[in-house]
Design a protein around this motif. Sequence first.
Motif, PDB file in Angstrom:
ATOM      1  N   LEU A   4       0.825  -1.205   0.000  1.00 26.56           N
ATOM      2  CA  LEU A   4       0.000   0.000   0.000  1.00 26.56           C
ATOM      3  C   LEU A   4       0.863   1.261   0.000  1.00 26.56           C
ATOM      4  CD1 LEU A   4      -2.711  -1.144   2.557  1.00 26.56           C
ATOM      5  CD2 LEU A   4      -3.121  -0.587   0.149  1.00 26.56           C
ATOM      6  N   ARG A   5       1.949   1.233   0.767  1.00 25.54           N
ATOM      7  CA  ARG A   5       2.841   2.390   0.824  1.00 25.54           C
ATOM      8  C   ARG A   5       3.466   2.671  -0.545  1.00 25.54           C
ATOM      9  NH1 ARG A   5       6.139   5.595   3.922  1.00 25.54           N
ATOM     10  NH2 ARG A   5       8.250   5.866   3.118  1.00 25.54           N
ATOM     11  N   GLU A   6       3.962   1.627  -1.196  1.00 31.85           N
ATOM     12  CA  GLU A   6       4.599   1.794  -2.498  1.00 31.85           C
ATOM     13  C   GLU A   6       3.597   2.300  -3.534  1.00 31.85           C
ATOM     14  OE1 GLU A   6       6.781  -0.918  -5.963  1.00 31.85           O
ATOM     15  OE2 GLU A   6       6.166  -1.837  -4.077  1.00 31.85           O
ATOM     16  N   HIS A   7       2.388   1.783  -3.481  1.00 29.14           N
ATOM     17  CA  HIS A   7       1.372   2.185  -4.453  1.00 29.14           C
ATOM     18  C   HIS A   7       0.977   3.643  -4.254  1.00 29.14           C
ATOM     19  CE1 HIS A   7      -1.645   1.182  -7.472  1.00 29.14           C
ATOM     20  NE2 HIS A   7      -2.482   1.953  -6.804  1.00 29.14           N
ATOM     21  N   LEU A   8       0.763   4.053  -3.007  1.00 23.11           N
ATOM     22  CA  LEU A   8       0.357   5.427  -2.725  1.00 23.11           C
ATOM     23  C   LEU A   8       1.456   6.414  -3.106  1.00 23.11           C
ATOM     24  CD1 LEU A   8      -1.614   7.490  -1.598  1.00 23.11           C
ATOM     25  CD2 LEU A   8      -0.758   6.970   0.702  1.00 23.11           C
ATOM     26  N   LEU A   9       2.695   6.116  -2.730  1.00 21.32           N
ATOM     27  CA  LEU A   9       3.806   6.995  -3.082  1.00 21.32           C
ATOM     28  C   LEU A   9       4.002   7.067  -4.593  1.00 21.32           C
ATOM     29  CD1 LEU A   9       6.472   6.196  -0.337  1.00 21.32           C
ATOM     30  CD2 LEU A   9       5.338   8.382  -0.733  1.00 21.32           C
ATOM     31  N   GLY A  10       3.823   5.947  -5.281  1.00 16.42           N
ATOM     32  CA  GLY A  10       3.942   5.948  -6.731  1.00 16.42           C
ATOM     33  C   GLY A  10       2.901   6.840  -7.383  1.00 16.42           C
ATOM     34  N   LEU A  11       1.697   6.800  -6.863  1.00 17.12           N
ATOM     35  CA  LEU A  11       0.642   7.664  -7.381  1.00 17.12           C
ATOM     36  C   LEU A  11       0.994   9.131  -7.141  1.00 17.12           C
ATOM     37  CD1 LEU A  11      -3.157   7.069  -6.763  1.00 17.12           C
ATOM     38  CD2 LEU A  11      -2.166   9.341  -6.647  1.00 17.12           C
ATOM     39  N   GLN A  12       1.464   9.440  -5.944  1.00 16.67           N
ATOM     40  CA  GLN A  12       1.753  10.833  -5.591  1.00 16.67           C
ATOM     41  C   GLN A  12       2.927  11.402  -6.375  1.00 16.67           C
ATOM     42  OE1 GLN A  12       2.149  10.188  -1.350  1.00 16.67           O
ATOM     43  NE2 GLN A  12       0.063  10.889  -0.942  1.00 16.67           N
ATOM     44  N   THR A  13       3.903  10.568  -6.675  1.00 15.12           N
ATOM     45  CA  THR A  13       5.096  11.046  -7.392  1.00 15.12           C
ATOM     46  C   THR A  13       4.999  10.855  -8.900  1.00 15.12           C
ATOM     47  OG1 THR A  13       6.205   8.917  -6.988  1.00 15.12           O
ATOM     48  CG2 THR A  13       6.606  10.693  -5.404  1.00 15.12           C
ATOM     49  N   GLY A  14       3.864  10.362  -9.378  1.00 12.08           N
ATOM     50  CA  GLY A  14       3.626  10.289 -10.806  1.00 12.08           C
ATOM     51  C   GLY A  14       4.195   9.083 -11.513  1.00 12.08           C
ATOM     52  N   THR A  15       4.615   8.063 -10.769  1.00 10.11           N
ATOM     53  CA  THR A  15       5.173   6.869 -11.411  1.00 10.11           C
ATOM     54  C   THR A  15       4.141   5.749 -11.527  1.00 10.11           C
ATOM     55  OG1 THR A  15       6.011   6.003  -9.307  1.00 10.11           O
ATOM     56  CG2 THR A  15       7.488   7.424 -10.605  1.00 10.11           C
ATOM     57  N   LYS A  16       2.965   5.943 -10.947  1.00 14.18           N
ATOM     58  CA  LYS A  16       1.876   4.982 -11.078  1.00 14.18           C
ATOM     59  C   LYS A  16       0.623   5.705 -11.569  1.00 14.18           C
ATOM     60  CE  LYS A  16       3.424   1.530  -7.675  1.00 14.18           C
ATOM     61  NZ  LYS A  16       3.670   0.500  -8.703  1.00 14.18           N
ATOM     62  N   PRO A  17      -0.297   4.980 -12.196  1.00 14.79           N
ATOM     63  CA  PRO A  17      -1.519   5.610 -12.718  1.00 14.79           C
ATOM     64  C   PRO A  17      -2.336   6.283 -11.612  1.00 14.79           C
ATOM     65  CG  PRO A  17      -1.249   3.388 -13.587  1.00 14.79           C
ATOM     66  CD  PRO A  17      -0.231   3.540 -12.504  1.00 14.79           C
ATOM     67  N   ASP A  18      -3.108   7.285 -12.005  1.00 17.59           N
ATOM     68  CA  ASP A  18      -3.963   8.036 -11.082  1.00 17.59           C
ATOM     69  C   ASP A  18      -5.419   7.890 -11.543  1.00 17.59           C
ATOM     70  OD1 ASP A  18      -5.031   9.827  -9.256  1.00 17.59           O
ATOM     71  OD2 ASP A  18      -4.377  11.616 -10.362  1.00 17.59           O
ATOM     72  N   PRO A  19      -6.009   6.704 -11.356  1.00 18.88           N
ATOM     73  CA  PRO A  19      -7.344   6.447 -11.909  1.00 18.88           C
ATOM     74  C   PRO A  19      -8.443   7.312 -11.312  1.00 18.88           C
ATOM     75  CG  PRO A  19      -6.723   4.694 -10.392  1.00 18.88           C
ATOM     76  CD  PRO A  19      -5.499   5.546 -10.589  1.00 18.88           C
ATOM     77  N   HIS A  20      -8.224   7.861 -10.120  1.00 16.98           N
ATOM     78  CA  HIS A  20      -9.253   8.660  -9.458  1.00 16.98           C
ATOM     79  C   HIS A  20      -9.031  10.167  -9.628  1.00 16.98           C
ATOM     80  CE1 HIS A  20     -10.493   4.862  -7.715  1.00 16.98           C
ATOM     81  NE2 HIS A  20      -9.251   4.663  -7.318  1.00 16.98           N
ATOM     82  N   SER A  21      -8.009  10.531 -10.422  1.00 10.94           N
ATOM     83  CA  SER A  21      -7.695  11.951 -10.680  1.00 10.94           C
ATOM     84  C   SER A  21      -7.513  12.726  -9.371  1.00 10.94           C
ATOM     85  CB  SER A  21      -8.815  12.594 -11.525  1.00 10.94           C
ATOM     86  OG  SER A  21      -8.940  11.934 -12.772  1.00 10.94           O
ATOM     87  N   TRP A  22      -6.728  12.150  -8.490  1.00  7.03           N
ATOM     88  CA  TRP A  22      -6.463  12.780  -7.197  1.00  7.03           C
ATOM     89  C   TRP A  22      -5.328  13.804  -7.228  1.00  7.03           C
ATOM     90  CZ3 TRP A  22      -6.807   7.671  -3.906  1.00  7.03           C
ATOM     91  CH2 TRP A  22      -8.143   7.418  -3.599  1.00  7.03           C
ATOM     92  N   MET A  23      -4.421  13.651  -8.181  1.00  4.87           N
ATOM     93  CA  MET A  23      -3.309  14.593  -8.240  1.00  4.87           C
ATOM     94  C   MET A  23      -3.749  15.883  -8.935  1.00  4.87           C
ATOM     95  SD  MET A  23      -1.063  13.042  -6.552  1.00  4.87           S
ATOM     96  CE  MET A  23       0.280  14.228  -6.750  1.00  4.87           C
ATOM     97  N   HIS A  24      -3.389  17.004  -8.323  1.00 10.21           N
ATOM     98  CA  HIS A  24      -3.773  18.323  -8.835  1.00 10.21           C
ATOM     99  C   HIS A  24      -2.506  19.077  -9.219  1.00 10.21           C
ATOM    100  CE1 HIS A  24      -6.468  21.941  -8.884  1.00 10.21           C
ATOM    101  NE2 HIS A  24      -5.282  22.534  -8.772  1.00 10.21           N
ATOM    102  N   LYS A  25      -2.372  19.375 -10.498  1.00 10.14           N
ATOM    103  CA  LYS A  25      -1.183  20.093 -10.966  1.00 10.14           C
ATOM    104  C   LYS A  25      -1.218  21.533 -10.471  1.00 10.14           C
ATOM    105  CE  LYS A  25       1.434  21.337 -15.122  1.00 10.14           C
ATOM    106  NZ  LYS A  25       1.509  21.232 -16.598  1.00 10.14           N
ATOM    107  N   LEU A  26      -0.125  21.954  -9.831  1.00  9.92           N
ATOM    108  CA  LEU A  26      -0.018  23.321  -9.335  1.00  9.92           C
ATOM    109  C   LEU A  26       0.722  24.220 -10.309  1.00  9.92           C
ATOM    110  CD1 LEU A  26       0.842  22.571  -5.586  1.00  9.92           C
ATOM    111  CD2 LEU A  26      -1.372  23.251  -6.537  1.00  9.92           C
ATOM    112  N   VAL A  27       1.874  23.749 -10.778  1.00 10.88           N
ATOM    113  CA  VAL A  27       2.683  24.510 -11.751  1.00 10.88           C
ATOM    114  C   VAL A  27       3.388  23.538 -12.689  1.00 10.88           C
ATOM    115  CG1 VAL A  27       3.036  26.547 -10.335  1.00 10.88           C
ATOM    116  CG2 VAL A  27       4.608  24.641 -10.095  1.00 10.88           C
TER     117      VAL A  27
END
Length: 363
Positions: free
Chosen positions: A340-363
């Motif tokens: 779970l830790r690896e999957h969550l960090l991968g999503l946050q750092t952009g190395t894993k898919p973001d199927p729920h569109s949780w990441m919000h681009k700031l700049v």
Amino acid sequence: MALRITRNPSPRSDAERAEILAAPGFGRYFTDHMVRIDWTAADGWGDVEVMPYGPLTLDPATAALHYGQEIFEGLKAYRQPDGSVATFRPEANARRFQRSAQRLAMAELPTELFVESLQALAEIDRAWVPDDPAESLYFRPFMIATEVGLGVNSPSSSYTYLLIASPAGAYFKGGVKPVKVWLSTEYTRAAPGGTGEAKCAGNYAAAFVAQAHATSQGCDQVVWLDAAEHRWVEEMGGMNLYFVYGSGSSARIVTPSLTGTLLPGVTRDSLLTLAGDLGITAEEGKISTDEWREGNASGALTEVFACGTAAVITPVGSVKSATDEWTVGDGTPGPITMQLREHLLGLQTGTKPDPHSWMHKLV
């Protein structure tokens, strides 16, 4: 509402910033700018002001200093593989900030202003976002009551929202390490009808004595129990808890239900969904200290971990109370915890898919 920018006339040099980013720690250094938005009962929310980071000037009779009207949030921005900067579920933090404001009778900052403040600070202090995927830029939005006077008949008639940012290094040096926790029966974090689900300063001030007690017992963190019976597990320090039953494809995770006395963590909420994405059953429920101890003894309960913005996911390796002590699993980080830790960090750092569109681009 306008965006007004006043640049810091004496920002850190590239060399100074590079030296800080080489070993930023957590909450030790701050970027060159901050954001301020003022609210008054007469005029509502004012302009978004980006200004040099620096001290605040407050009257000694400012309401926040006497009556504790102060709330805050915590979230991170991550450098993405394409060089952009994105943050994780900022709208969820904005909504929780609003709920905290409601509970403390404070002005509610609109979601769009909350997100705009993050974007404004990320834009001007973009160079402070670490390139290392194990590191991040930690945002600390907070709000204080600024009315001057000692009357207690009504809430403050003015508030100031501020946003500061701090580069954050890897939470775990030398790898993820399980923590030892203390079950606190001497102190209570929150009671029904109180401020347990609000992220307010007073909750943390009241927790320091219990954390100090946990430390004196050789433990890293305190685990809070319910106020009535002192037997139902609620949360750990400033993090939510998860319990893992079984292993492999049959594993399921359970987190204590939100009762009004627990902080509704954004990471906690996210894991309920992400676990399902990985084929892991995720539930909310009640877990007693007896169930925890007996589940570890029988092997039914295989792993325990805490989750929150700062450490993402922290394995719990052992437990101690006034009457007992036991090990969780074999005392090492479990496979479900690390998956779970690896999957969550991968999503946050952009190395894993973001199927729920949780990441919000700031700049």
